[in-house]
Design a protein around this motif. Structure first.
Motif, PDB file in Angstrom:
ATOM      1  N   ARG A  10       8.254  -3.888  -9.620  1.00  0.00           N
ATOM      2  CA  ARG A  10       9.513  -3.307  -9.198  1.00  0.00           C
ATOM      3  C   ARG A  10      10.332  -2.561 -10.455  1.00  0.00           C
ATOM      4  NH1 ARG A  10      13.352  -5.297  -5.035  1.00  0.00           N
ATOM      5  NH2 ARG A  10      11.950  -7.160  -5.021  1.00  0.00           N
ATOM      6  N   VAL A  11      11.099  -1.365 -10.072  1.00  0.00           N
ATOM      7  CA  VAL A  11      11.728  -0.723 -10.922  1.00  0.00           C
ATOM      8  C   VAL A  11      13.312  -0.396 -10.270  1.00  0.00           C
ATOM      9  CG1 VAL A  11      11.981   1.568 -12.422  1.00  0.00           C
ATOM     10  CG2 VAL A  11       9.731   0.483 -11.902  1.00  0.00           C
ATOM     11  N   GLY A  12      14.100  -1.104 -10.639  1.00  0.00           N
ATOM     12  CA  GLY A  12      15.342  -1.260  -9.657  1.00  0.00           C
ATOM     13  C   GLY A  12      15.081  -1.381  -8.309  1.00  0.00           C
ATOM     14  N   PRO A  13      15.494  -0.708  -7.358  1.00  0.00           N
ATOM     15  CA  PRO A  13      15.461  -0.647  -6.065  1.00  0.00           C
ATOM     16  C   PRO A  13      14.100  -0.298  -5.358  1.00  0.00           C
ATOM     17  CG  PRO A  13      16.725   0.880  -6.038  1.00  0.00           C
ATOM     18  CD  PRO A  13      16.638   0.522  -7.583  1.00  0.00           C
ATOM     19  N   LEU A  14      13.310   0.185  -6.320  1.00  0.00           N
ATOM     20  CA  LEU A  14      11.920   0.922  -5.986  1.00  0.00           C
ATOM     21  C   LEU A  14      11.050  -0.107  -6.061  1.00  0.00           C
ATOM     22  CD1 LEU A  14      10.190   3.278  -5.171  1.00  0.00           C
ATOM     23  CD2 LEU A  14      10.059   3.844  -7.477  1.00  0.00           C
ATOM     24  N   ARG A  15      10.193  -0.513  -5.080  1.00  0.00           N
ATOM     25  CA  ARG A  15       9.023  -1.200  -4.961  1.00  0.00           C
ATOM     26  C   ARG A  15       7.803  -0.539  -5.112  1.00  0.00           C
ATOM     27  NH1 ARG A  15      10.164  -6.144  -0.757  1.00  0.00           N
ATOM     28  NH2 ARG A  15       7.899  -6.501  -1.358  1.00  0.00           N
ATOM     29  N   ILE A  16       6.795  -1.096  -5.762  1.00  0.00           N
ATOM     30  CA  ILE A  16       5.503  -0.077  -6.006  1.00  0.00           C
ATOM     31  C   ILE A  16       4.290  -1.077  -5.568  1.00  0.00           C
ATOM     32  CG2 ILE A  16       4.119   1.229  -7.660  1.00  0.00           C
ATOM     33  CD1 ILE A  16       6.925   0.978  -9.297  1.00  0.00           C
ATOM     34  N   TYR A  17       3.439  -0.548  -5.005  1.00  0.00           N
ATOM     35  CA  TYR A  17       2.131  -1.404  -4.655  1.00  0.00           C
ATOM     36  C   TYR A  17       1.037  -0.505  -4.878  1.00  0.00           C
ATOM     37  CZ  TYR A  17      -1.251  -3.675  -1.434  1.00  0.00           C
ATOM     38  OH  TYR A  17      -2.225  -4.406  -0.960  1.00  0.00           O
ATOM     39  N   ALA A  18       0.089  -1.116  -5.634  1.00  0.00           N
ATOM     40  CA  ALA A  18      -1.231  -0.443  -6.057  1.00  0.00           C
ATOM     41  C   ALA A  18      -2.177  -1.166  -5.883  1.00  0.00           C
ATOM     42  CB  ALA A  18      -1.305   0.090  -7.413  1.00  0.00           C
ATOM     43  N   VAL A  19      -3.319  -1.193  -5.168  1.00  0.00           N
ATOM     44  CA  VAL A  19      -4.629  -1.658  -5.044  1.00  0.00           C
ATOM     45  C   VAL A  19      -5.945  -0.732  -4.940  1.00  0.00           C
ATOM     46  CG1 VAL A  19      -4.392  -1.903  -2.661  1.00  0.00           C
ATOM     47  CG2 VAL A  19      -5.542  -3.744  -3.757  1.00  0.00           C
ATOM     48  N   VAL A  20      -7.142  -1.238  -5.222  1.00  0.00           N
ATOM     49  CA  VAL A  20      -8.137  -0.654  -4.958  1.00  0.00           C
ATOM     50  C   VAL A  20      -9.038  -1.460  -3.855  1.00  0.00           C
ATOM     51  CG1 VAL A  20     -10.516  -0.096  -5.739  1.00  0.00           C
ATOM     52  CG2 VAL A  20      -8.665   0.200  -7.132  1.00  0.00           C
ATOM     53  N   GLU A  21      -9.139  -0.837  -2.695  1.00  0.00           N
ATOM     54  CA  GLU A  21      -9.822  -1.542  -1.336  1.00  0.00           C
ATOM     55  C   GLU A  21     -11.245  -0.988  -1.262  1.00  0.00           C
ATOM     56  OE1 GLU A  21      -7.153   0.699   1.305  1.00  0.00           O
ATOM     57  OE2 GLU A  21      -5.608  -1.222   1.275  1.00  0.00           O
ATOM     58  N   VAL A  22     -11.858  -1.997  -0.875  1.00  0.00           N
ATOM     59  CA  VAL A  22     -13.343  -1.876  -0.421  1.00  0.00           C
ATOM     60  C   VAL A  22     -13.781  -2.243   0.981  1.00  0.00           C
ATOM     61  CG1 VAL A  22     -15.760  -2.678  -1.155  1.00  0.00           C
ATOM     62  CG2 VAL A  22     -13.887  -2.462  -3.049  1.00  0.00           C
ATOM     63  N   LEU A  51      -6.820  -1.650 -11.154  1.00  0.00           N
ATOM     64  CA  LEU A  51      -8.127  -0.880 -11.408  1.00  0.00           C
ATOM     65  C   LEU A  51      -9.156  -1.863 -11.678  1.00  0.00           C
ATOM     66  CD1 LEU A  51      -6.782   2.562 -12.565  1.00  0.00           C
ATOM     67  CD2 LEU A  51      -7.350   1.969 -10.159  1.00  0.00           C
ATOM     68  N   ALA A  52      -8.903  -2.891 -12.161  1.00  0.00           N
ATOM     69  CA  ALA A  52      -9.879  -3.696 -12.801  1.00  0.00           C
ATOM     70  C   ALA A  52     -10.829  -4.274 -11.666  1.00  0.00           C
ATOM     71  CB  ALA A  52      -9.252  -5.036 -13.427  1.00  0.00           C
ATOM     72  N   PRO A  53     -11.953  -3.953 -11.530  1.00  0.00           N
ATOM     73  CA  PRO A  53     -12.812  -4.503 -10.442  1.00  0.00           C
ATOM     74  C   PRO A  53     -12.687  -5.919 -10.029  1.00  0.00           C
ATOM     75  CG  PRO A  53     -14.231  -3.183 -11.994  1.00  0.00           C
ATOM     76  CD  PRO A  53     -12.784  -3.487 -12.564  1.00  0.00           C
ATOM     77  N   SER A  54     -12.386  -6.816 -10.748  1.00  0.00           N
ATOM     78  CA  SER A  54     -12.040  -8.159 -10.193  1.00  0.00           C
ATOM     79  C   SER A  54     -10.977  -8.346  -9.537  1.00  0.00           C
ATOM     80  CB  SER A  54     -11.920  -9.264 -11.415  1.00  0.00           C
ATOM     81  OG  SER A  54     -10.926  -8.786 -12.258  1.00  0.00           O
ATOM     82  N   ASN A  55     -10.147  -7.339  -9.381  1.00  0.00           N
ATOM     83  CA  ASN A  55      -8.830  -7.328  -8.585  1.00  0.00           C
ATOM     84  C   ASN A  55      -8.871  -6.425  -7.300  1.00  0.00           C
ATOM     85  OD1 ASN A  55      -7.608  -9.304 -10.398  1.00  0.00           O
ATOM     86  ND2 ASN A  55      -6.965  -7.251 -11.847  1.00  0.00           N
ATOM     87  N   TRP A  56     -10.171  -5.801  -7.170  1.00  0.00           N
ATOM     88  CA  TRP A  56     -10.261  -4.952  -5.919  1.00  0.00           C
ATOM     89  C   TRP A  56     -10.114  -5.974  -4.839  1.00  0.00           C
ATOM     90  CZ3 TRP A  56     -14.497  -1.047  -7.085  1.00  0.00           C
ATOM     91  CH2 TRP A  56     -14.266  -0.133  -8.086  1.00  0.00           C
ATOM     92  N   MET A  57      -9.733  -5.446  -3.675  1.00  0.00           N
ATOM     93  CA  MET A  57      -9.716  -6.350  -2.240  1.00  0.00           C
ATOM     94  C   MET A  57     -10.407  -5.837  -1.180  1.00  0.00           C
ATOM     95  SD  MET A  57      -5.472  -6.739  -2.611  1.00  0.00           S
ATOM     96  CE  MET A  57      -5.703  -8.077  -1.483  1.00  0.00           C
ATOM     97  N   ALA A  58     -11.223  -6.621  -0.717  1.00  0.00           N
ATOM     98  CA  ALA A  58     -12.063  -6.216   0.594  1.00  0.00           C
ATOM     99  C   ALA A  58     -11.059  -5.909   1.816  1.00  0.00           C
ATOM    100  CB  ALA A  58     -12.958  -7.365   0.862  1.00  0.00           C
ATOM    101  N   VAL A  59     -11.002  -4.849   2.450  1.00  0.00           N
ATOM    102  CA  VAL A  59     -10.509  -4.376   3.660  1.00  0.00           C
ATOM    103  C   VAL A  59     -11.235  -5.279   4.840  1.00  0.00           C
ATOM    104  CG1 VAL A  59     -10.010  -2.593   5.347  1.00  0.00           C
ATOM    105  CG2 VAL A  59     -10.054  -2.399   2.748  1.00  0.00           C
ATOM    106  N   GLN A  60     -10.349  -5.749   5.908  1.00  0.00           N
ATOM    107  CA  GLN A  60     -10.788  -6.512   6.957  1.00  0.00           C
ATOM    108  C   GLN A  60     -11.797  -5.740   7.708  1.00  0.00           C
ATOM    109  OE1 GLN A  60      -7.538  -8.259   8.674  1.00  0.00           O
ATOM    110  NE2 GLN A  60      -6.801  -9.312   6.831  1.00  0.00           N
ATOM    111  N   ALA A  61     -12.814  -6.160   8.383  1.00  0.00           N
ATOM    112  CA  ALA A  61     -13.572  -5.594   9.327  1.00  0.00           C
ATOM    113  C   ALA A  61     -12.974  -4.715  10.411  1.00  0.00           C
ATOM    114  CB  ALA A  61     -14.631  -6.751  10.077  1.00  0.00           C
TER     115      ALA A  61
END
Length: 125
Positions: A48-60, A22-32
């Motif tokens: 990762r929590v055991g076998p569970l993988r988690i991904y989080a991103v803010v996309e612009v 959620l830190a704005p410096s880590n937001w990612m641009a979505v390709q055209a």
């Protein structure tokens, strides 16, 4: 090669990963073409929590729309169980509220993605 940070609980992973994503410096641009980064290629936004993988991103998007994407992957994970993980993952920082709409997608790598608008309809630069 970078490795994915491992945590003992989903709550612990949530605190660290959401703060990072959620830190704005880590937001990612979505390709055209609308394609975002594939989670498997981006270990900074994963935990990762055991076998569970988690991904989080803010996309612009190129039109400056801002979306929060949270994705889960684990053997045998269903969208219903992933929704339970989403609720627990967001509980401390962004609790789910009634009538909040999330788009749900399952990609070819079996990641279950939850996407919703994160900021107002359009950022003004």
């Amino acid at each position: 090669m970078l490795s994915i940070h491992e945590h003992a609980s989903l709550e612990e992973a949530s605190v660290e990963l959401l703060e990072f994503a959620l830190a704005p410096s880590n937001w990612m641009a979505v390709q055209a073409n609308g394609a975002a980064v594939v989670p498997a290629q981006d270990v900074q936004h994963q935990r990762r929590v055991g076998p569970l993988r988690i991904y989080a991103v803010v996309e612009v998007t190129p039109s400056l729309e801002v979306f929060l994407r949270v994705a889960f992957r684990a053997p045998g994970l269903s969208p219903v169980k992933a929704a339970d993980h989403l609720e627990l993952f967001l509980k401390q920082r962004l609790p789910l509220t009634p009538n909040t709409e999330w788009q749900v997608e399952v990609d070819e790598r079996r990641w279950i993605h939850f996407v919703r608008r994160y900021a107002s309809p359009r950022l003004q630069a």
